[in-house]
Scaffold this motif. Sequence first.
Motif, PDB file in Angstrom:
ATOM      1  N   SER A 231       0.971  13.647  -3.081  1.00  0.00           N
ATOM      2  CA  SER A 231       0.125  12.600  -3.657  1.00  0.00           C
ATOM      3  C   SER A 231       0.443  12.318  -5.119  1.00  0.00           C
TER       4      SER A 231
ATOM      5  N   ASN B  28       5.296  12.655   0.758  1.00  0.00           N
ATOM      6  CA  ASN B  28       4.541  13.810   1.249  1.00  0.00           C
ATOM      7  C   ASN B  28       3.855  14.567   0.120  1.00  0.00           C
TER       8      ASN B  28
ATOM      9  N   ALA C 271      -3.988   9.185   6.015  1.00  0.00           N
ATOM     10  CA  ALA C 271      -2.632   8.617   5.886  1.00  0.00           C
ATOM     11  C   ALA C 271      -2.672   7.111   5.662  1.00  0.00           C
ATOM     12  N   ASN C 272      -2.137   6.330   6.614  1.00  0.00           N
ATOM     13  CA  ASN C 272      -2.086   4.872   6.434  1.00  0.00           C
ATOM     14  C   ASN C 272      -3.204   4.154   7.185  1.00  0.00           C
TER      15      ASN C 272
ATOM     16  N   VAL D  70       2.932   9.552  -5.158  1.00  0.00           N
ATOM     17  CA  VAL D  70       2.231   8.286  -4.928  1.00  0.00           C
ATOM     18  C   VAL D  70       1.513   7.843  -6.195  1.00  0.00           C
TER      19      VAL D  70
ATOM     20  N   ALA E 108      -3.241   2.376  -3.668  1.00  0.00           N
ATOM     21  CA  ALA E 108      -3.204   3.672  -2.989  1.00  0.00           C
ATOM     22  C   ALA E 108      -4.620   4.165  -2.715  1.00  0.00           C
TER      23      ALA E 108
ATOM     24  N   LYS F   2       6.312   5.778   1.014  1.00  0.00           N
ATOM     25  CA  LYS F   2       5.596   6.843   1.700  1.00  0.00           C
ATOM     26  C   LYS F   2       6.095   8.159   1.118  1.00  0.00           C
TER      27      LYS F   2
ATOM     28  N   CYS G 298       0.840  -1.194   0.000  1.00  0.00           N
ATOM     29  CA  CYS G 298       0.000   0.000   0.000  1.00  0.00           C
ATOM     30  C   CYS G 298       0.879   1.249   0.000  1.00  0.00           C
ATOM     31  N   LEU G 299       0.639   2.100  -0.960  1.00  0.00           N
ATOM     32  CA  LEU G 299       1.429   3.311  -1.157  1.00  0.00           C
ATOM     33  C   LEU G 299       0.764   4.441  -0.381  1.00  0.00           C
ATOM     34  N   VAL G 300       1.525   5.120   0.470  1.00  0.00           N
ATOM     35  CA  VAL G 300       0.933   6.015   1.457  1.00  0.00           C
ATOM     36  C   VAL G 300       1.327   7.475   1.216  1.00  0.00           C
TER      37      VAL G 300
ATOM     38  N   VAL H  40       1.622  10.600   3.130  1.00  0.00           N
ATOM     39  CA  VAL H  40       1.748  10.781   4.575  1.00  0.00           C
ATOM     40  C   VAL H  40       1.019  12.011   5.104  1.00  0.00           C
TER      41      VAL H  40
ATOM     42  N   ASN I 235       0.472  -0.766   5.171  1.00  0.00           N
ATOM     43  CA  ASN I 235       1.899  -0.480   5.045  1.00  0.00           C
ATOM     44  C   ASN I 235       2.360  -0.824   3.632  1.00  0.00           C
TER      45      ASN I 235
END
Length: 305
Positions: free
Chosen positions: A225, A223, A200-201, A228, A239, A221, A191-193, A195, A217
């Motif tokens: 999108s 900051n 978030a996650n 991501v 995601a 990760k 899973c692409l997060v 942050v 997880n």
Amino acid sequence: MDVLSAMSVFARVVDLKSFSLAAAELGISSSSVSKQVSQLEQHVGAKLLQRTTRRLFITDVGAAYYEKCQTILEEVKEAENLVSQLQGKPRGVLRITCNMTFGQLQLSKAIPAFMEKYPDVQVDITLDDRAPDLVRDGFDMAIRIADPQLPDSSMIAREISKIPMYICATPRYLEKFGRPESAEALKEHNCLVFVYAANANHWTLERDGKRCTVQVNGDLKANNSLVVRESLLQHRGIANLADFVISRFVESGDLVQVFPDYQAEQLSIFAVYPDRKYTSPKVSSFIEFFREWLSVNHEKDLWAE
């Protein structure tokens, strides 16, 4: 010496902890900033700042004086807002801070139309996913994406729209690793997060009134999108991203919803501004304009990039 102007310069030096940064923000030279602070120190008869070649320190007297300056400058802003409100015409510089990706993909499209409608308003935008201190950083307002409850009692937070979030992946990823059948099954996937997302996650699925939140997880990760999204499009994982970030890729078939039968998680778009007695017309006008813009463009399905 203009004491009020010197107070404003001094306050920005303290906020930014730098003469040069304050000069750059205020559009004046560093020597002018230094001169105004020195003149202010002479005026009050006390040392407000201690400067070395590497660091800037505020004295105890300076710290107490800074707090009074903040109060005075805020009162001045209140008075200006009152005058503007009585005149009833939006004017002046509107300083806005906004989430990075939402600002790039959505706010940027609305601003030209707003400025066309209100030609006496100049707009100064800062994109940053970190929550600002509006008063300290000199912003008139913020546009933030968060859970339906935005905790900050010192600010007014007005919800102006909602954003659906979709858990998605590429068809190729799902063909290779299988489609998860439940929220718990997400724990077995990469899973692409993002942050800075409010969720978030911790991703939530809801169907028939039942909600399930799972902690996920993965190996990425970020900051932002859009970072991501790029890994998502390269078949790297699953995601949970906002509709306006991924809608055109869902429409093209490059991405698919992992749980199409579940209700999309909803985040809120807030207009956040200081709790002042008088709200300036430039702030209230922009909030109303942007709320309507979001409503119209959402209905037209223009939330794609």
